[in-house]
Motif scaffolding. Structure first.
Motif, PDB file in Angstrom:
ATOM      1  N   HIS A  40      82.197  83.394 147.457  1.00 41.27           N
ATOM      2  CA  HIS A  40      82.895  82.891 146.098  1.00 41.27           C
ATOM      3  C   HIS A  40      82.752  83.985 145.053  1.00 41.27           C
ATOM      4  O   HIS A  40      81.812  84.984 144.912  1.00 41.27           O
ATOM      5  CB  HIS A  40      82.173  81.775 145.700  1.00 41.27           C
ATOM      6  CG  HIS A  40      82.072  80.714 146.595  1.00 41.27           C
ATOM      7  ND1 HIS A  40      83.103  79.828 146.638  1.00 41.27           N
ATOM      8  CD2 HIS A  40      80.957  80.287 147.430  1.00 41.27           C
ATOM      9  CE1 HIS A  40      82.727  78.874 147.695  1.00 41.27           C
ATOM     10  NE2 HIS A  40      81.467  79.203 148.260  1.00 41.27           N
ATOM     11  N   ARG A  41      84.062  84.356 144.301  1.00 40.41           N
ATOM     12  CA  ARG A  41      84.155  85.053 143.419  1.00 40.41           C
ATOM     13  C   ARG A  41      83.609  84.677 142.061  1.00 40.41           C
ATOM     14  O   ARG A  41      83.916  83.724 141.463  1.00 40.41           O
ATOM     15  CB  ARG A  41      85.532  85.646 143.199  1.00 40.41           C
ATOM     16  CG  ARG A  41      85.677  86.949 142.495  1.00 40.41           C
ATOM     17  CD  ARG A  41      86.891  87.481 142.870  1.00 40.41           C
ATOM     18  NE  ARG A  41      87.369  88.601 142.316  1.00 40.41           N
ATOM     19  CZ  ARG A  41      87.001  90.084 142.610  1.00 40.41           C
ATOM     20  NH1 ARG A  41      86.168  90.095 143.508  1.00 40.41           N
ATOM     21  NH2 ARG A  41      87.570  90.979 141.943  1.00 40.41           N
ATOM     22  N   ILE A  42      82.557  85.577 141.516  1.00 36.45           N
ATOM     23  CA  ILE A  42      81.817  85.074 140.297  1.00 36.45           C
ATOM     24  C   ILE A  42      81.795  86.032 139.181  1.00 36.45           C
ATOM     25  O   ILE A  42      81.597  87.168 139.652  1.00 36.45           O
ATOM     26  CB  ILE A  42      80.320  84.434 140.637  1.00 36.45           C
ATOM     27  CG1 ILE A  42      80.388  83.283 141.644  1.00 36.45           C
ATOM     28  CG2 ILE A  42      79.281  84.211 139.381  1.00 36.45           C
ATOM     29  CD1 ILE A  42      79.167  82.878 142.188  1.00 36.45           C
ATOM     30  N   ALA A  43      81.745  85.498 137.869  1.00 31.86           N
ATOM     31  CA  ALA A  43      82.020  86.173 136.850  1.00 31.86           C
ATOM     32  C   ALA A  43      80.621  85.948 135.953  1.00 31.86           C
ATOM     33  O   ALA A  43      80.321  84.899 135.506  1.00 31.86           O
ATOM     34  CB  ALA A  43      83.195  86.443 135.826  1.00 31.86           C
ATOM     35  N   GLU A  78      86.217  82.472 140.489  1.00 30.54           N
ATOM     36  CA  GLU A  78      86.232  80.992 140.635  1.00 30.54           C
ATOM     37  C   GLU A  78      85.228  80.472 139.733  1.00 30.54           C
ATOM     38  O   GLU A  78      85.474  79.083 139.343  1.00 30.54           O
ATOM     39  CB  GLU A  78      85.860  80.820 142.161  1.00 30.54           C
ATOM     40  CG  GLU A  78      86.688  81.363 143.085  1.00 30.54           C
ATOM     41  CD  GLU A  78      86.155  81.039 144.526  1.00 30.54           C
ATOM     42  OE1 GLU A  78      85.781  79.980 145.093  1.00 30.54           O
ATOM     43  OE2 GLU A  78      85.763  82.287 145.071  1.00 30.54           O
ATOM     44  N   LEU A  79      84.262  81.359 139.197  1.00 28.51           N
ATOM     45  CA  LEU A  79      83.155  80.695 138.192  1.00 28.51           C
ATOM     46  C   LEU A  79      83.011  81.657 137.117  1.00 28.51           C
ATOM     47  O   LEU A  79      82.780  82.991 137.549  1.00 28.51           O
ATOM     48  CB  LEU A  79      81.954  80.350 139.043  1.00 28.51           C
ATOM     49  CG  LEU A  79      80.755  80.224 138.154  1.00 28.51           C
ATOM     50  CD1 LEU A  79      80.861  78.703 137.401  1.00 28.51           C
ATOM     51  CD2 LEU A  79      79.445  79.995 139.007  1.00 28.51           C
ATOM     52  N   ILE A 127      89.569  77.618 136.910  1.00 26.65           N
ATOM     53  CA  ILE A 127      88.101  78.185 137.054  1.00 26.65           C
ATOM     54  C   ILE A 127      87.031  77.410 136.498  1.00 26.65           C
ATOM     55  O   ILE A 127      87.464  76.477 135.575  1.00 26.65           O
ATOM     56  CB  ILE A 127      88.241  79.567 136.078  1.00 26.65           C
ATOM     57  CG1 ILE A 127      86.908  80.488 136.593  1.00 26.65           C
ATOM     58  CG2 ILE A 127      88.297  79.080 134.760  1.00 26.65           C
ATOM     59  CD1 ILE A 127      86.828  81.794 135.866  1.00 26.65           C
ATOM     60  N   CYS A 128      85.987  77.345 137.494  1.00 27.24           N
ATOM     61  CA  CYS A 128      84.682  76.439 137.248  1.00 27.24           C
ATOM     62  C   CYS A 128      84.127  77.359 135.808  1.00 27.24           C
ATOM     63  O   CYS A 128      84.187  78.832 135.779  1.00 27.24           O
ATOM     64  CB  CYS A 128      83.708  76.368 138.264  1.00 27.24           C
ATOM     65  SG  CYS A 128      84.437  75.478 139.568  1.00 27.24           S
ATOM     66  N   ILE A 167      73.709  69.808 142.312  1.00 27.49           N
ATOM     67  CA  ILE A 167      75.039  69.098 142.356  1.00 27.49           C
ATOM     68  C   ILE A 167      76.009  69.697 143.223  1.00 27.49           C
ATOM     69  O   ILE A 167      75.975  71.204 143.565  1.00 27.49           O
ATOM     70  CB  ILE A 167      75.722  69.165 140.624  1.00 27.49           C
ATOM     71  CG1 ILE A 167      75.886  70.569 140.244  1.00 27.49           C
ATOM     72  CG2 ILE A 167      74.781  68.273 139.898  1.00 27.49           C
ATOM     73  CD1 ILE A 167      76.521  70.689 138.972  1.00 27.49           C
ATOM     74  N   ASP A 168      77.018  69.147 143.797  1.00 29.29           N
ATOM     75  CA  ASP A 168      78.173  69.728 144.690  1.00 29.29           C
ATOM     76  C   ASP A 168      79.162  70.302 143.749  1.00 29.29           C
ATOM     77  O   ASP A 168      79.726  69.409 142.632  1.00 29.29           O
ATOM     78  CB  ASP A 168      78.351  68.316 145.458  1.00 29.29           C
ATOM     79  CG  ASP A 168      77.435  68.266 146.481  1.00 29.29           C
ATOM     80  OD1 ASP A 168      76.737  69.185 147.336  1.00 29.29           O
ATOM     81  OD2 ASP A 168      77.336  66.699 146.940  1.00 29.29           O
ATOM     82  N   THR A 169      79.680  71.345 143.787  1.00 25.45           N
ATOM     83  CA  THR A 169      80.846  71.974 143.090  1.00 25.45           C
ATOM     84  C   THR A 169      81.635  72.642 144.051  1.00 25.45           C
ATOM     85  O   THR A 169      81.546  72.794 145.301  1.00 25.45           O
ATOM     86  CB  THR A 169      80.056  72.988 142.350  1.00 25.45           C
ATOM     87  OG1 THR A 169      79.713  74.140 143.019  1.00 25.45           O
ATOM     88  CG2 THR A 169      78.705  72.576 141.582  1.00 25.45           C
ATOM     89  N   PRO A 170      82.639  73.038 143.471  1.00 29.76           N
ATOM     90  CA  PRO A 170      83.904  73.982 144.477  1.00 29.76           C
ATOM     91  C   PRO A 170      83.188  75.247 145.039  1.00 29.76           C
ATOM     92  O   PRO A 170      83.797  75.833 145.901  1.00 29.76           O
ATOM     93  CB  PRO A 170      84.829  74.261 143.331  1.00 29.76           C
ATOM     94  CG  PRO A 170      84.806  73.041 142.619  1.00 29.76           C
ATOM     95  CD  PRO A 170      83.541  72.872 142.184  1.00 29.76           C
ATOM     96  N   ILE A 171      82.056  75.669 144.643  1.00 34.11           N
ATOM     97  CA  ILE A 171      81.479  76.956 144.988  1.00 34.11           C
ATOM     98  C   ILE A 171      80.060  76.601 145.899  1.00 34.11           C
ATOM     99  O   ILE A 171      79.384  77.340 145.939  1.00 34.11           O
ATOM    100  CB  ILE A 171      80.936  77.829 143.981  1.00 34.11           C
ATOM    101  CG1 ILE A 171      79.993  77.286 143.045  1.00 34.11           C
ATOM    102  CG2 ILE A 171      82.171  78.229 143.375  1.00 34.11           C
ATOM    103  CD1 ILE A 171      79.094  78.616 142.204  1.00 34.11           C
TER     104      ILE A 171
END
Length: 289
Positions: free
Chosen positions: A5-8, A39-40, A81-82, A142-146
């Protein structure tokens, strides 16, 4: 199954009580991060107004916080984007008609919906006259897209029990918005080590990853080093920080490979032990005796 997962992580010098500047700055960085495929995007604690609770304007701005959450929801949907918009100070009326302020983190999905929220439980000592803790409420993942995610805030980092509850609930990644500065160390502490707070963060974040077989996404405020620590980072067990900032303003994007987390669990079997019915520490984390 392992995924990447690509995270910022985003940090800047938050301007106290300048809510419009801070919000515009945050949105600008989120747009740039999305353009790089994130993605986040995660912002720091107190990112809208700073931490100045004795100023009447701070309380007034807390009463306006809902509109900024809605703005982030629209932005998340627009950019797909999350977003974890740091923390937002919320003003509520208590059962006795008293005014309560909660320090709240939200997870906004890439369709603009709010998937979950968390109110800061472990209130730092100078905050206690102003903020209300979430008290006995359980830490819930919690369930999330990542993937399955937990959220903590700043001083929660000091309490391994908070991580344990999230890990028992299946969190693989723990997101920690923070406003942590060198001034959180007393003169007595700084006499021993002027960089005690930096050492605290560097050692604790990595330790939490190892002892819980999880990844941590940590976003702090930034600015001149005499007043800010920065050190926003994405950290994993086995390898440590895969992306880390200093005190500069801006953001960094990195690919978090959950395969590293799964390899750590296969090696250390922390989650496996925690799931045992006869695990000798179980009462500390579930309330059972």
């Amino acid at each position: 199954m392992a995924a990447t997962h690509r995270i910022a992580i985003i940090q800047w010098q938050i301007k106290e009580l300048d809510i419009e500047y801070n919000h515009a700055t945050a949105c600008g960085y989120i747009r740039e991060a999305a353009a790089q495929g994130a993605e986040l995007a995660v912002l720091p604690e107190y990112h809208l107004s700073g931490m100045v609770p004795t100023d009447p304007l701070w309380a007034a701005q807390a009463g306006e916080s809902a509109q900024y959450l809605a703005n982030y929801q629209r932005l998340a949907k627009d950019l797909q984007i999350c977003i974890v918009p740091g923390t937002i100070i919320e003003k509520h009326t208590g059962p006795d008609q008293s005014t309560l302020f909660y320090n709240t983190a939200y997870f906004i999905s890439n369709d603009g919906s709010v998937l979950g929220s968390y109110r800061k439980k472990n209130i730092w000592h100078p905050e206690r006259p102003h903020l209300t803790s979430s008290g006995p409420e359980h830490h819930v993942a919690i369930d999330t897209p990542i993937g399955r995610v937990g959220m903590l805030i700043c001083w929660d980092l000091a309490f391994p029990e908070a991580f344990r509850e999230l890990i028992i609930d299946g969190a693989q990644i723990v997101i920690v918005p923070t406003y942590w500065t060198p001034h959180d160390a007393s003169p007595e502490v700084r006499a021993y080590n002027p960089d005690a707070e930096g050492l605290f963060l560097e050692s604790t974040i990595t330790s939490r990853c190892f002892e819980n077989t999880c990844g941590i996404v940590f976003a702090n405020a930034a600015g001149p080093s005499e007043d800010f620590l920065g050190l926003s980072q994405i950290t994993l067990p086995l390898v440590g920080p895969i992306a880390k900032m200093g005190t500069e303003e801006g953001f960094i994007v990195a690919d978090l490979d959950t395969g590293v987390i799964e390899a750590a669990e296969r090696n250390y079997k922390v989650r496996q032990d925690l799931k045992k019915e006869d695990w000798h520490y179980i009462y500390r984390h579930t309330g059972r005796k």
